[in-house]
Design an enzyme around this catalytic site. Sequence first.
Site, PDB file in Angstrom:
ATOM      1  N   HIS A  60       0.753  -1.225   0.062  1.00 30.31           N
ATOM      2  CA  HIS A  60      -0.029   0.112   0.075  1.00 30.31           C
ATOM      3  C   HIS A  60       0.846   1.401   0.071  1.00 30.31           C
ATOM      4  O   HIS A  60       1.537   1.652   0.979  1.00 30.31           O
ATOM      5  CB  HIS A  60      -0.792   0.083   1.162  1.00 30.31           C
ATOM      6  CG  HIS A  60      -1.970   1.095   1.188  1.00 30.31           C
ATOM      7  ND1 HIS A  60      -3.349   0.961   1.886  1.00 30.31           N
ATOM      8  CD2 HIS A  60      -2.153   2.360   0.962  1.00 30.31           C
ATOM      9  CE1 HIS A  60      -3.901   1.912   1.764  1.00 30.31           C
ATOM     10  NE2 HIS A  60      -3.186   3.070   1.110  1.00 30.31           N
TER      11      HIS A  60
ATOM     12  N   HIS B  81       1.134   4.747  -2.184  1.00 25.63           N
ATOM     13  CA  HIS B  81       0.726   5.804  -3.512  1.00 25.63           C
ATOM     14  C   HIS B  81       2.069   6.369  -4.040  1.00 25.63           C
ATOM     15  O   HIS B  81       2.854   7.271  -2.981  1.00 25.63           O
ATOM     16  CB  HIS B  81      -0.089   6.852  -3.048  1.00 25.63           C
ATOM     17  CG  HIS B  81      -1.468   6.131  -2.317  1.00 25.63           C
ATOM     18  ND1 HIS B  81      -2.654   5.933  -3.156  1.00 25.63           N
ATOM     19  CD2 HIS B  81      -1.716   5.720  -1.353  1.00 25.63           C
ATOM     20  CE1 HIS B  81      -3.467   5.550  -2.666  1.00 25.63           C
ATOM     21  NE2 HIS B  81      -2.985   5.275  -1.243  1.00 25.63           N
TER      22      HIS B  81
ATOM     23  N   HIS C 137      -9.830   0.975  -1.032  1.00 26.89           N
ATOM     24  CA  HIS C 137      -9.411   1.610   0.320  1.00 26.89           C
ATOM     25  C   HIS C 137     -10.990   1.445   0.828  1.00 26.89           C
ATOM     26  O   HIS C 137     -11.959   2.080   0.071  1.00 26.89           O
ATOM     27  CB  HIS C 137      -9.141   3.077   0.081  1.00 26.89           C
ATOM     28  CG  HIS C 137      -7.807   3.399  -0.233  1.00 26.89           C
ATOM     29  ND1 HIS C 137      -7.122   2.779  -1.373  1.00 26.89           N
ATOM     30  CD2 HIS C 137      -6.888   4.299   0.483  1.00 26.89           C
ATOM     31  CE1 HIS C 137      -5.809   3.177  -1.281  1.00 26.89           C
ATOM     32  NE2 HIS C 137      -5.774   4.130  -0.202  1.00 26.89           N
TER      33      HIS C 137
ATOM     34  N   GLU D 156     -11.413   3.377   6.048  1.00 28.94           N
ATOM     35  CA  GLU D 156     -10.498   4.087   6.662  1.00 28.94           C
ATOM     36  C   GLU D 156     -11.071   5.238   7.610  1.00 28.94           C
ATOM     37  O   GLU D 156     -10.806   5.299   8.499  1.00 28.94           O
ATOM     38  CB  GLU D 156      -9.506   4.697   5.382  1.00 28.94           C
ATOM     39  CG  GLU D 156      -8.383   5.778   5.963  1.00 28.94           C
ATOM     40  CD  GLU D 156      -7.594   6.364   4.818  1.00 28.94           C
ATOM     41  OE1 GLU D 156      -8.316   6.378   3.645  1.00 28.94           O
ATOM     42  OE2 GLU D 156      -6.499   6.897   4.892  1.00 28.94           O
TER      43      GLU D 156
ATOM     44  N   ASP E 199       1.529   3.937   2.878  1.00 28.53           N
ATOM     45  CA  ASP E 199       0.606   4.882   2.479  1.00 28.53           C
ATOM     46  C   ASP E 199       1.214   5.929   1.479  1.00 28.53           C
ATOM     47  O   ASP E 199       1.311   5.791   0.244  1.00 28.53           O
ATOM     48  CB  ASP E 199      -0.394   5.260   3.339  1.00 28.53           C
ATOM     49  CG  ASP E 199      -1.666   5.429   2.787  1.00 28.53           C
ATOM     50  OD1 ASP E 199      -1.957   5.359   1.776  1.00 28.53           O
ATOM     51  OD2 ASP E 199      -2.591   5.903   3.657  1.00 28.53           O
ATOM     52  N   ASP E 200       1.529   7.073   2.158  1.00 25.20           N
ATOM     53  CA  ASP E 200       2.048   8.214   1.391  1.00 25.20           C
ATOM     54  C   ASP E 200       3.420   8.684   2.441  1.00 25.20           C
ATOM     55  O   ASP E 200       3.531   9.742   3.240  1.00 25.20           O
ATOM     56  CB  ASP E 200       0.998   9.320   1.338  1.00 25.20           C
ATOM     57  CG  ASP E 200      -0.157   8.798   0.744  1.00 25.20           C
ATOM     58  OD1 ASP E 200      -0.088   8.707  -0.671  1.00 25.20           O
ATOM     59  OD2 ASP E 200      -1.275   8.693   1.312  1.00 25.20           O
TER      60      ASP E 200
HETATM   61  N1  ADE Z   1      -4.731   8.806  -1.771  1.00 25.10           N
HETATM   62  C1  ADE Z   1      -3.581   8.755  -1.147  1.00 25.10           C
HETATM   63  N2  ADE Z   1      -3.583   8.444   0.000  1.00 25.10           N
HETATM   64  C2  ADE Z   1      -4.597   8.021   0.525  1.00 25.10           C
HETATM   65  C3  ADE Z   1      -5.269   7.529   1.503  1.00 25.10           C
HETATM   66  N3  ADE Z   1      -4.681   7.346   2.551  1.00 25.10           N
HETATM   67  N4  ADE Z   1      -6.657   7.528   1.487  1.00 25.10           N
HETATM   68  C4  ADE Z   1      -7.281   7.750   0.338  1.00 25.10           C
HETATM   69  N5  ADE Z   1      -6.768   8.251  -0.816  1.00 25.10           N
HETATM   70  C5  ADE Z   1      -5.593   8.140  -0.955  1.00 25.10           C
HETATM   71 ZN    ZN Z   2      -3.858   4.747   0.595  1.00 26.11          ZN
END
Ligand code: ADE
Ligand code: ZN
Length: 326
Positions: A16, A18, A196, A199, A277-278
């Site tokens: 996971h 991005h 997703h 969350e 994630d990011d």
């Molecule tokens: N795009 C990038 N990170 C995300 C996340 N945690 N949830 C939804 N969309 C995303």
């Molecule tokens: Zn994500």
Amino acid sequence: TDMSDFIRGLPKAELHLHIEGSLEPEQMFEFARRNRVALPFDSVEAVRAAYAFSNLQDFLDIYYQGANVLLTEEDFRDLALAYFRRVAADGARHVELFFDPQTHTDRGVPFAVVADGLLAGMAQAKRELGVTSKLILCFLRHLDEGAAFATLKDAEPYLDRIAGVGLDSSEVGHPPRKFERVFAAARERGLKLVAHAGEEGPPEYVWEALDLLQVDRLDHGNRSLEDEALSRRLAEEGMTLTVCPLSNLKLCVVDDLKTHPLKRMLQLGLKATVNSDDPAYFGGYLGQNWTAIAEAVDLSRDELVTLAKNSFTGSFLSPAEVQQRL
Ligand code: ADE
Ligand code: ZN
């Protein structure tokens, strides 16, 4: 520490991530300079100071703004390669990365520029670092299903190099059912399916991801634990959950890492994995997510080994490839 050395030494996969979320502020300035794009910040420190989020939408607004500096094939290749170097240093051997084509095509950057750049970075990572990877195309759920269908059409020439499709962006108000037809079309094309769900959205959205989208893997899934029947279903199906501890903390999905649901997921027999994630926005790459959650919820070595194993068995590598890597 002993713990971080142990974690670094465990062969792991990241499921996971991005790629646009790996854009570091320094790199944002570099791409802005070489592409002559104006930035609304005058220093790296000012960018970092803006990374204080109280929910998912706060983050998404700044994440989409950051992506504006990405214009050329070289930008996407360099972005991917910088990420692979960091994650290789954390002991990752395989990555299944998300990209958001609509963020780029809606600014006039052709799908091919994005895809060719990322694929070039992935090939170079395999050659130079030995890290393998697969690409997952995410549909932006705040846009309509017609736009998702147009993106699937853009991807047509690349479908032999794309492992699957996903669903990301603003969750609440954009339930999985909105994308039932485009996911069915992706399935007919032989693509793997992820989304997703849970969350920020309710357990209902996780049920929809399972029953209507028929996902092969679930991204986040935290709020599934509010529903006992749903938790049981996920455990029975052996559904992989791609959990993102530092993301959950930064987006206020959890108040404190010490109360993060990962421990309970493992105790309930859910097939959880740890992911970043990011990472450029949430304060850490794969290794930092592992060490932070291991410390916060006191994971045992057995639990860490289980998480590493889950990251391969939950991947889209073939069973034979998984066997070779365990
Ligand atoms: N795009 C990038 N990170 C995300 C996340 N945690 N949830 C939804 N969309 C995303
Ligand atoms: Zn994500």
